[in-house]
Structure formats: C-alpha cells, structure tokens
Scaffold this motif. Structure first.
Motif, short mmCIF file in Angstrom:
data_model
loop_
_atom_site.label_atom_id
_atom_site.label_comp_id
_atom_site.label_asym_id
_atom_site.label_seq_id
_atom_site.Cartn_x
_atom_site.Cartn_y
_atom_site.Cartn_z
N LEU A 132 0.80 -1.23 0.00
CA LEU A 132 0.00 0.00 0.00
C LEU A 132 0.84 1.28 0.00
O LEU A 132 0.34 2.34 0.34
CB LEU A 132 -0.93 0.02 1.22
CG LEU A 132 -2.16 -0.89 1.15
CD1 LEU A 132 -2.94 -0.80 2.46
CD2 LEU A 132 -3.05 -0.52 -0.03
N ARG A 135 -0.64 4.23 -1.60
CA ARG A 135 -1.83 4.85 -0.97
C ARG A 135 -1.47 5.61 0.31
O ARG A 135 -2.35 5.95 1.11
CB ARG A 135 -2.88 3.79 -0.63
CG ARG A 135 -3.36 2.92 -1.78
CD ARG A 135 -3.79 3.72 -3.01
NE ARG A 135 -4.89 4.63 -2.76
CZ ARG A 135 -6.18 4.35 -2.97
NH1 ARG A 135 -6.52 3.18 -3.48
NH2 ARG A 135 -7.12 5.24 -2.72
N LEU A 143 -10.52 3.92 0.81
CA LEU A 143 -10.00 2.58 0.58
C LEU A 143 -11.09 1.52 0.62
O LEU A 143 -12.14 1.72 1.25
CB LEU A 143 -8.97 2.23 1.66
CG LEU A 143 -7.78 3.17 1.85
CD1 LEU A 143 -6.90 2.65 2.99
CD2 LEU A 143 -6.99 3.31 0.56
N GLN A 147 -8.20 -3.15 1.73
CA GLN A 147 -7.10 -2.19 1.89
C GLN A 147 -7.07 -1.64 3.30
O GLN A 147 -6.00 -1.48 3.90
CB GLN A 147 -7.25 -1.05 0.88
CG GLN A 147 -6.96 -1.48 -0.56
CD GLN A 147 -7.28 -0.39 -1.56
OE1 GLN A 147 -8.23 0.39 -1.37
NE2 GLN A 147 -6.52 -0.34 -2.64
N ARG A 150 -5.47 -4.02 5.49
CA ARG A 150 -4.01 -4.06 5.30
C ARG A 150 -3.35 -2.87 6.00
O ARG A 150 -2.23 -2.99 6.50
CB ARG A 150 -3.66 -4.11 3.82
CG ARG A 150 -3.86 -5.52 3.26
CD ARG A 150 -3.29 -5.67 1.88
NE ARG A 150 -4.18 -5.16 0.85
CZ ARG A 150 -3.79 -4.64 -0.31
NH1 ARG A 150 -2.49 -4.53 -0.56
NH2 ARG A 150 -4.68 -4.21 -1.18
#
Ligand code: ADP
Ligand code: ADP
Length: 234
Positions: A132, A135, A143, A147, A150
C-alpha cells in the motif's frame, strides 16, 4: 518456552444479573512461530481471551505468562510494555478517519517516541510490505475493506511485535478479500517470523491458515490440537 501461556485461567464479570464466567479454567499456550486459531461461537469467551493475552484484563484466577512475565505480578509500567509487544487487528479495522494511511501506520511509532526520519522510514517499509505504499496519502474512507485491513495490519506491525492477534479480522470482508488477508497473515508469519493468533467464528479461515486450533465453548477450551486432527475427528 511458549510466547504466551495461560495456566488454569478464569475471568468472571459481576453484572446486575449476577456473576458471569466469560473464561472458565482455560489452559493453553501460544508457541513461538506458529499460527494458532481460536474458534468458537459468539459468547464463547474469545474476546475475553484476547484481552487477557494482551494484558488489557487480568484474570480473576489463574496465571497468564507473556514470555517470562506473569502478568498479575507486573506493575502497570511493565504491562504497558507487554501490550506494546503485541499487535492487534480488528473486525472494524479501528483506523483513525482523520489521519492518512501513513499517519495511521506512523501513529504507534510516534507513541513509541521515534523521530520523524525513523518514523518515515519504517512507515514506508511496512506499507511496501503490505502493498500500500502508493496509498500513503489516502484517507481510510477512500479505501476498500481489504485495503483498510491491510492498513490495520501495517499499523499493528509497525513497532515489530512478536505476536499479532487477529480478532475477527476477516469477518467484515468478502471471501476473495478474506483470502488475500489470510495470505498476507501467512506471509507475516513465514517471512517476518511473527507468531499469529487468529480468533474467529469462521471455520474456513482457521482451516486455511492455522497450524493448531483451540476450540472454545461457553468459556472453556473443549478441544485443542493440530488443525487436521481436530477437524477430521469422526
Ligand atoms: P466472544 O468473543 O466469544 O463472543 P466474549 O468474550 O465477548 O465472547 O464473551 C463471553 C461471555 O462473557 C459472554 O457471555 C459475555 O456476555 C460475557 N462478558 C464479556 N465481557 C463482559 C463484561 N465486560 N461484562 C460482563 N460480561 C461480559
Ligand atoms: P502527522 O505527521 O501529523 O501524523 P499525517 O497524518 O500526514 O500527519 O502522518 C504522516 C506520517 O507518515 C508522518 O510521519 C509522515 O512523515 C509519514 N509519511 C507520510 N507519507 C509517507 C510515505 N509515503 N512514506 C513514509 N512515511 C510517510
């Protein structure tokens, strides 16, 4: 020696309706390097067990050892250190809405007192590990569920804990995303050497990744052993 050991642990709560025994005479251990599954229906005592392992609660009777430390014998300052050595992830992710992905991951590093340069380096490293890094400046609401989890995992691992406790960590995710998160947990176990405890009511998740399983019902451990043996019993 095991990383965590519970010796005849009970935890009860006093409620207006009387005493509730949430965990009832439980003995178990979490071994270094394993993925341990803890399975049981709602109300079985799983969350209480988690709070006993991460030192958020002390047992009513019995002993909890984390490494060599017996938790009831520790002063609050040491309990705080024990808590910092245990990473936690949750069903609802528990991210800070007002912080970026990087800000969420950097948060425990800030609490641990790391300076900006070290925080940034570690944040980038762990975001890269969970895939990620691109991001880093997004906010949680931008997200997907997978995500977000994570990010939760990256935040839990930021301070290099030896144990990761996953409390219903895939219960809010669809099957495909669940498989991705479970694969990530396996990679964390194998590649980072982190011991993982997966607490869930989902048998499939345990089957997919656990080495050993503890089955809880009404506060008690009713079965424990290798996943294959427990689930293939007649
Ligand atoms: P699970 O996580 O498996 O659903 P819990 O550990 O949350 O199980 O709960 C086990 C039992 O203990 C339940 O009957 C629950 O109502 C009770 N319990 C848990 N925490 C408390 C509390 N803080 N006060 C009173 N009762 C509690
Ligand atoms: P705050 O610094 O007040 O927490 P943020 O929510 O923007 O503000 O948190 C960003 C944190 O993450 C800071 O420590 C920042 O240096 C770090 N950071 C931001 N982007 C990255 C990135 N791409 N890689 C590594 N660290 C980053």
């Amino acid at each position: 020696p095991p990383l965590v050991r519970l010796e005849r642990v009970s935890k009860s709560y006093t409620t207006p309706a009387g005493t509730r025994v949430a965990v009832d005479d439980v003995s178990l251990e979490v071994r270094e390097g394993e993925i341990l599954g803890v399975i049981g229906y709602s109300g079985a005592g799983k969350s209480t067990l988690v709070r006993l392992i991460n030192a958020l609660e002390l047992p009513t009777s019995g002993k909890v050892f984390v490494g060599d430390d017996e938790l009831t014998a520790l002063p609050e300052s040491r309990l705080r250190q024990v808590r910092q050595g245990i990473g936690m992830i949750f069903q609802q992710f528990n991210l800070f809405r007002s912080r970026t992905v990087a800000g969420n991951v950097a948060f425990p590093l800030r609490v641990a007192g790391l300076g900006r340069a070290e925080r940034d380096a570690r944040t980038a490293e762990i975001l890269d590990f969970v895939g990620l890094l691109d991001r880093a400046y997004s906010y949680p609401e931008q997200l997907s569920g997978g995500q977000k989890q994570r990010v939760g995992i990256a935040r839990a691992l930021a301070t290099n804990p030896r144990i990761l406790l996953a409390d219903e960590a895939t219960s809010a995710l669809d099957p495909e995303t669940t498989a991705d998160v479970l694969a990530l947990l396996r990679r964390i176990n194998r590649d980072l050497g982190v011991t993982v405890v997966v607490i869930t009511h989902e048998m499939d998740a345990i089957r997919a990744i656990a080495d050993r399983v503890v089955v809880m019902d009404e506060g008690r451990v009713v079965e424990q052993g290798d996943v294959y043996d427990v689930f293939s019993a007649p």
